[in-house]
Scaffold this active site. Structure first.
Site, PDB file in Angstrom:
ATOM      1  N   CYS A  52       0.820  -1.216   0.000  1.00 54.65           N
ATOM      2  CA  CYS A  52       0.000   0.000   0.000  1.00 54.65           C
ATOM      3  C   CYS A  52       0.852   1.263   0.000  1.00 54.65           C
ATOM      4  O   CYS A  52       0.364   2.335  -0.308  1.00 54.65           O
ATOM      5  CB  CYS A  52      -0.979  -0.009   1.162  1.00 54.65           C
ATOM      6  SG  CYS A  52      -0.218  -0.342   2.737  1.00 54.65           S
ATOM      7  N   ARG A  54       3.991   1.371  -1.677  1.00 57.01           N
ATOM      8  CA  ARG A  54       4.927   1.433  -2.793  1.00 57.01           C
ATOM      9  C   ARG A  54       4.601   0.408  -3.860  1.00 57.01           C
ATOM     10  O   ARG A  54       4.024  -0.652  -3.581  1.00 57.01           O
ATOM     11  CB  ARG A  54       6.359   1.208  -2.305  1.00 57.01           C
ATOM     12  CG  ARG A  54       6.581  -0.172  -1.679  1.00 57.01           C
ATOM     13  CD  ARG A  54       8.001  -0.333  -1.201  1.00 57.01           C
ATOM     14  NE  ARG A  54       8.288   0.560  -0.088  1.00 57.01           N
ATOM     15  CZ  ARG A  54       9.077   1.614  -0.162  1.00 57.01           C
ATOM     16  NH1 ARG A  54       9.694   1.903  -1.293  1.00 57.01           N
ATOM     17  NH2 ARG A  54       9.278   2.369   0.889  1.00 57.01           N
ATOM     18  N   HIS A 101      18.733   1.104  -3.155  1.00 59.65           N
ATOM     19  CA  HIS A 101      17.311   1.322  -2.925  1.00 59.65           C
ATOM     20  C   HIS A 101      16.642   0.046  -2.406  1.00 59.65           C
ATOM     21  O   HIS A 101      15.927   0.066  -1.405  1.00 59.65           O
ATOM     22  CB  HIS A 101      16.636   1.793  -4.218  1.00 59.65           C
ATOM     23  CG  HIS A 101      15.161   2.030  -4.078  1.00 59.65           C
ATOM     24  ND1 HIS A 101      14.644   3.085  -3.362  1.00 59.65           N
ATOM     25  CD2 HIS A 101      14.098   1.328  -4.539  1.00 59.65           C
ATOM     26  CE1 HIS A 101      13.325   3.031  -3.387  1.00 59.65           C
ATOM     27  NE2 HIS A 101      12.958   1.966  -4.099  1.00 59.65           N
ATOM     28  N   SER A 111      10.816   3.309   4.694  1.00 63.22           N
ATOM     29  CA  SER A 111       9.406   3.191   5.057  1.00 63.22           C
ATOM     30  C   SER A 111       8.861   4.495   5.603  1.00 63.22           C
ATOM     31  O   SER A 111       9.606   5.377   6.011  1.00 63.22           O
ATOM     32  CB  SER A 111       9.226   2.103   6.116  1.00 63.22           C
ATOM     33  OG  SER A 111       9.590   0.869   5.599  1.00 63.22           O
ATOM     34  N   GLU A 116       9.758   0.038  10.789  1.00 62.97           N
ATOM     35  CA  GLU A 116       8.585  -0.840  10.944  1.00 62.97           C
ATOM     36  C   GLU A 116       8.917  -2.217  10.366  1.00 62.97           C
ATOM     37  O   GLU A 116       9.642  -2.328   9.380  1.00 62.97           O
ATOM     38  CB  GLU A 116       7.353  -0.218  10.265  1.00 62.97           C
ATOM     39  CG  GLU A 116       7.532   0.159   8.802  1.00 62.97           C
ATOM     40  CD  GLU A 116       7.035  -0.920   7.867  1.00 62.97           C
ATOM     41  OE1 GLU A 116       6.499  -1.922   8.377  1.00 62.97           O
ATOM     42  OE2 GLU A 116       7.202  -0.764   6.655  1.00 62.97           O
TER      43      GLU A 116
END
Lengths: 426, 272
Positions: A52, A54, A101, A111, A116
């Site tokens: 949700c 990326r 990345h 994030s 998280e």
């Protein structure tokens, strides 16, 4: 041949949720999208990640700019659901940048809430889905696995994920500093303020076993109690239940103190001195600060909790710096491996290795044979050289053919079979 | 020979102590595991030293300051390691192991040759008195460390200062319950030590009670611990319990060391 890792994507920073939800892939469309992405000209390997926050198209390409452009185009035509130009929201990472990345995403450095823990599991799932349909290869396999191990290393070597960074989670963190376990504890929520509700929700998620809810308007208490599977308590009678509460959350609009030292003292007597944690989330405050002077009672107001959360944020930022250094280190190792996958250096390394062995063995023999004439010596030289060349001919031819086709499996295999990492690199 | 093994155990104690302090500051598990290994090795070496001395005399030897310190340090470490099996409390170790190191070091420095025991003490009551009494001391020492940590954590939580809460420390509830259990064990052993001690006194000196300072202080400490254990049911827990634990241990330290040095009586070295 070149192995360029290319990532085209968008995330919570570059695209608002209205855009992200347009692009996010439905579960049943994933396999097909993976196959289509892999089928694009110039793309050797592919894996799509779509959460949700990326959407990332991770690929290994050999056609540089052209492939990048085609992947961007693919995202626009196949993923964007309505006529919406997603180009301004996209980012493109290539080579070192792309590897970094992916590592940062896996380690939760990219994030919304840094540290998280969910993202790593999600990434593993999407990678497994890509493997299932056979669109990944040696480069992406290695890159993803490396990303997972980097994430794990960061988790164990830094404290990036171990701190509470919001007021509500700070309340839970403090509760676990006071209580050994939350499962057998009861919380009392006084009032129906937003902050109080949020804290109660966090505490329930943190494992608090039981909850009571009270409010001046009893109907609200009942409503909230139903949501939390809690017990509603009439506001006028709540002091009677106070001794049952290990954790008291205040979140009312009252302008005078509703928890006072005598009230708590009475509850403590009934509790036989078992500790109480009082969380005052209202402004003006609901709990008399003097309550904190009583033994075994800990009163935290919203500023105290905010302070704890802020400390933790600072600590997390420091830990993030440490994590970034680890990422850099690992990117370096990965790129070194990747560069070996090029054909020319592999051939050179293979030849060097064989030559070194030939030379070493020849010298050894010559030392043992005394009185070798220059001619005999020359014969031995050409004999050994011929053997080495004959043996190497097939693998080198195979590597050269590889150069024209795509795929990297043989290259990697040859490096491993001949142990070129150990001797060839130095 | 015994002093050789005692000396050998010192670097292990020191390494364990340093590792545990590192463990508390960086909150990683590796230094803790290293420390436990070193502590176990130290325990074995130190045990050998005590065993050799006991073998030379033929009974438990506690008739010199050296022996008292050495045995106490050894028992403290043994008690902590036993506790460590069930509770992972590296923080407690960070206090216990430096304490053990200092006690062992002092024992090493005041090392003396073994003297034979007076014949009237050569009976079964001596080990029956010394073993539970010393083990009781050792367990109270561990409880003392737990209580110190409780007070530290409690003060930090109370003060609500920013940056106040130490990450690695166990919860107050854990520390409080653990303290209670440890004190209960210490109390049981200490009680046994007092009972067998008075029987030993009867056998050797002809009286159960001789108003010796050591006896008086020990009974005072015993009463304090009894109060601690009894008042939990009326709500004396947490900070108050921790303070009582510390006060009780302070009495024991005074009786243990202070009287040996200041008013040597039958318990302190000479054994008249």
């Amino acid at each position: 041949m070149e192995h360029d890792i290319v990532i085209v994507g968008l995330n919570h920073v570059t695209a608002p949720v209205a855009v992200r939800e347009q692009v996010a892939l439905a579960d049943d469309a994933l396999a097909d999208a993976n196959r289509r992405l892999r089928a694009i000209h110039g793309i050797d390997e592919a894996a799509i990640v779509s959460t949700c926050n990326r959407v990332e198209l991770v690929t290994c390409a050999h056609d540089g700019d052209g492939a990048v452009e085609r992947v961007r185009q693919f995202m626009q035509t196949h993923l964007a659901k309505q006529p919406l130009d997603i180009a301004p929201y996209l980012y493109t990472h290539r080579g070192r940048q792309a590897v970094r990345h992916l590592f940062r995403v896996a380690s939760s450095l990219d994030s919304m809430v840094v540290g998280e823990p969910q993202i790593l599991g999600q990434l593993k799932d999407f990678y497994a889905r890509a493997v299932e349909v056979g669109v990944t290869g040696a480069v992406l396999n290695r890159c993803f696995h490396k990303a997972f191990s980097v994430a794990k290393r960061i988790r164990t070597e830094t404290e990036i994920a171990s701190r509470a960074v919001s007021v509500s989670s700070a309340a839970v963190e403090l509760a676990t500093k006071i209580f050994d376990r939350l499962q057998d504890k009861t919380a009392l929520l006084i009032g129906a303020g937003k902050m109080g509700e949020l804290a109660a929700r966090h505490l329930m998620a943190g494992g608090v076993g039981d909850m009571m809810v009270t409010n001046r308007t009893f109907d609200h208490a009942v409503e909230l109690a139903r949501e939390f599977k809690a017990t509603p308590v009439p506001f006028d009678h709540f002091p009677r239940y106070l001794h049952l509460a290990d954790i008291v959350i205040g979140s009312t609009a009252a302008t005078s103190f509703i928890l006072t030292p005598p009230l708590i003292q009475e509850a403590l007597r009934e509790r036989k001195g078992r500790p109480m944690f009082c969380i005052d989330l209202s402004v003006p405050r609901n709990f008399d600060p003097r309550v904190n002077e009583l033994d075994n009672v800990y009163v935290y107001d919203i500023d105290d909790l905010g302070g704890v959360a802020e400390d933790n944020r600072d600590a997390r930022a420091r830990e993030a710096e440490k994590a970034e250094r680890i990422v850099e280190e690992e990117v370096e190792t990965f790129l070194r491996w990747l560069s070996h996958l090029d054909v020319v250096p592999t051939i050179v390394a293979l030849r060097d290795k064989a030559e070194a062995i030939r030379r070493g063995e020849l010298e050894k023999t010559l030392r043992q044979l005394k009185d070798v004439s220059p001619r005999e010596r020359e014969a031995l030289e050409s004999l050994t050289a011929a053997i080495v060349n004959k043996i190497l001919h097939a693998p080198i031819a195979c590597l050269k053919r590889q150069d024209r086709e795509t795929g990297t499996f043989d290259l990697d295999a040859i490096r491993r079979l001949f142990r070129l990492e150990e001797s060839g690199d130095a | 020979m015994d002093v050789f093994f005692l000396g050998l155990s010192l670097p292990f104690y020191l390494t364990a102590a340093v590792s545990l302090v590192v463990y508390v500051t960086v909150a990683r598990d590796r230094p803790r595991r290293i420390a436990l290994t070193f502590l176990s090795i130290a325990l074995v070496l130190h045990g050998l030293a005590i065993g050799l001395r006991a073998a030379a005399v033929g009974t438990v030897v506690v008739n010199s300051v050296h022996d008292e310190l050495s045995l106490l340090a050894w028992l403290i470490v043994a008690a902590y390691l036993a506790l460590q099996v069930r509770y992972r409390l590296g923080v407690v170790g960070a206090l216990v192991s430096p304490l053990a190191f200092l006690l062992t070091l002092s024992a090493y420095l005041v090392h003396s040759g073994t003297e034979s025991l007076p014949s009237n003490l050569r009976n079964a009551w001596l080990p029956a008195h010394v073993a539970p009494a010393f083990l009781g001391y050792a367990i109270f020492a561990v409880a003392f460390c737990i209580s110190l940590i409780y007070l530290l954590q409690e003060r930090r939580l109370k003060s609500r200062r920013r940056g106040g809460v130490l990450q690695g420390l166990p919860s107050l509830e854990t520390l409080d319950e653990l303290n209670y259990r440890v004190v209960a064990w210490g109390f049981a052993l200490f009680t046994m030590g007092i009972i067998t001690g008075s029987l030993l006194a009867k056998v050797t000196w002809g009286a159960f009670w001789t108003w010796e300072p050591k006896q008086i202080l020990s009974v005072l400490a015993w009463l304090l611990y009894a109060v601690l254990l009894q008042t939990r049911s009326i709500g004396w827990r947490g900070r108050r319990a921790a303070r009582l634990t510390i006060a009780g241990f302070a009495l024991l330290v005074i009786s243990f060391l202070g009287l040996n040095l200041l008013f040597p009586g039958r318990h302190g070295g000479t054994f008249g």
